[in-house]
Scaffold this motif. Sequence first.
Motif, short mmCIF file in Angstrom:
data_model
loop_
_atom_site.label_atom_id
_atom_site.label_comp_id
_atom_site.label_asym_id
_atom_site.label_seq_id
_atom_site.Cartn_x
_atom_site.Cartn_y
_atom_site.Cartn_z
N VAL A 41 12.04 6.33 -4.84
CA VAL A 41 12.35 6.08 -3.43
C VAL A 41 13.70 6.70 -3.10
O VAL A 41 14.61 6.75 -3.94
N THR A 42 13.82 7.19 -1.89
CA THR A 42 15.06 7.81 -1.46
C THR A 42 15.82 6.88 -0.52
O THR A 42 15.32 5.81 -0.15
N ARG A 43 16.99 7.31 -0.14
CA ARG A 43 17.82 6.51 0.75
C ARG A 43 17.39 6.63 2.21
O ARG A 43 18.07 6.14 3.10
N GLY A 44 16.25 7.26 2.44
CA GLY A 44 15.74 7.42 3.79
C GLY A 44 15.30 6.14 4.49
O GLY A 44 15.75 5.86 5.59
N PRO A 45 14.35 5.34 3.93
CA PRO A 45 13.69 5.61 2.65
C PRO A 45 12.46 6.51 2.82
O PRO A 45 11.75 6.43 3.82
N HIS A 46 12.23 7.36 1.82
CA HIS A 46 10.97 8.05 1.65
C HIS A 46 10.43 7.65 0.28
O HIS A 46 11.20 7.54 -0.68
N ILE A 47 9.13 7.44 0.21
CA ILE A 47 8.50 7.04 -1.04
C ILE A 47 7.83 8.26 -1.67
O ILE A 47 7.02 8.94 -1.03
N LEU A 48 8.19 8.54 -2.92
CA LEU A 48 7.72 9.73 -3.63
C LEU A 48 6.67 9.37 -4.67
O LEU A 48 6.46 8.21 -5.01
N ASP A 49 6.00 10.40 -5.20
CA ASP A 49 5.15 10.30 -6.39
C ASP A 49 3.98 9.34 -6.18
O ASP A 49 3.98 8.22 -6.69
N TRP A 50 2.95 9.81 -5.51
CA TRP A 50 1.80 8.99 -5.14
C TRP A 50 0.62 9.15 -6.09
O TRP A 50 -0.52 8.82 -5.71
N GLU A 51 0.85 9.60 -7.30
CA GLU A 51 -0.29 9.87 -8.17
C GLU A 51 -1.05 8.60 -8.56
O GLU A 51 -2.25 8.63 -8.79
N GLY A 52 -0.36 7.44 -8.62
CA GLY A 52 -1.02 6.24 -9.12
C GLY A 52 -1.36 5.20 -8.07
O GLY A 52 -1.68 4.06 -8.41
N TRP A 53 -1.36 5.57 -6.78
CA TRP A 53 -1.59 4.57 -5.74
C TRP A 53 -3.03 4.06 -5.82
O TRP A 53 -3.92 4.72 -6.31
N GLY A 54 -3.19 2.84 -5.29
CA GLY A 54 -4.53 2.26 -5.30
C GLY A 54 -4.48 0.74 -5.28
O GLY A 54 -3.47 0.14 -4.90
N ARG A 55 -5.52 0.13 -5.76
CA ARG A 55 -5.66 -1.33 -5.70
C ARG A 55 -4.84 -2.00 -6.80
O ARG A 55 -4.87 -1.59 -7.96
N ALA A 56 -4.10 -3.02 -6.42
CA ALA A 56 -3.33 -3.83 -7.36
C ALA A 56 -3.14 -5.21 -6.75
O ALA A 56 -3.41 -5.42 -5.56
N PRO A 57 -2.69 -6.20 -7.54
CA PRO A 57 -2.46 -7.53 -6.96
C PRO A 57 -1.43 -7.48 -5.85
O PRO A 57 -0.46 -6.71 -5.92
N TYR A 58 -1.63 -8.29 -4.83
CA TYR A 58 -0.69 -8.34 -3.72
C TYR A 58 0.73 -8.61 -4.24
O TYR A 58 0.93 -9.44 -5.12
N GLY A 59 1.70 -7.90 -3.68
CA GLY A 59 3.09 -8.08 -4.07
C GLY A 59 3.53 -7.24 -5.25
O GLY A 59 4.70 -7.31 -5.66
#
Length: 264
Positions: A178-196
């Motif tokens: 994450v950047t100080r923007g914020p911008h979120i980087l590196d989306w290779e592993g996104w998907g379903r996970a437990p809330y939170g």
Amino acid sequence: MFEAPAPATVDRMLAAQQHAADQFGQRATGRRVWGYRARTLSGAAGPHWLRLVCAEGGTLWNGPSTSRTLPAAVPRPDLFRIRDWTTDGYAYRAELYALAPDPMVSPRPVLDEDPGLPETWWKEMTAALDALADVPPPADREAVREEYLRRVIPQFTGHQVEDVTWSTTHGDLHYGNVTRGPHILDWEGWGRAPYGYDAATLYLYALLTPATAARIRTELAPVLDRPEARTGLLTVAAQILQAQDRIDFYAEIADPVREHLARL
């Protein structure tokens, strides 16, 4: 972010990076950013960011390209172009991004000092996590598998798992992504996970600096205070404790994580 691999791997990946830069009409410049086990190599390329992946297929391979369907309310650099090729038995993918206009929060996944993020940063991050959680969890992308969390949570935390509330997550939301923007980087592993899960990662990865962690816990209270976030936090804690023997920064935060679990 990770150490450079063996010289033969360095040479192979640098040659592939140069090939990718030539394909995009860019010139790779600046420092090299190695990913875990040298599976990725990234760096500036002219006015852009060039990310090279050496792997083949699967959700990690397609994560960045499929993340382009996520809401604009989730801030991330634009992905402009993709090139795939195979040579000498290795499959490569090159991705050309817009260069994030602000620096990363930390050069490491964990915090060892207060980054001094303003309140507005946390409000924007919470809004981004809410926007991401509003996306229906994808059936074809799992950041965390249910059979995995039901096994490792009791084994490594001593807690039990009951019902799981699933949501869409980034899946690797640490301070080097994450950047100080914020911008979120590196989306290779996104998907379903437990809330939170993402909020718990930001919180537990700050435990080396207790005052900062306490503030983060307060800032992310709208997510972490929800009862369904408990499984997300336990999942992140279990992953840290499971991997502490092979990943240095997990070893650094393992004891604070155990202390936190004892207070749950």
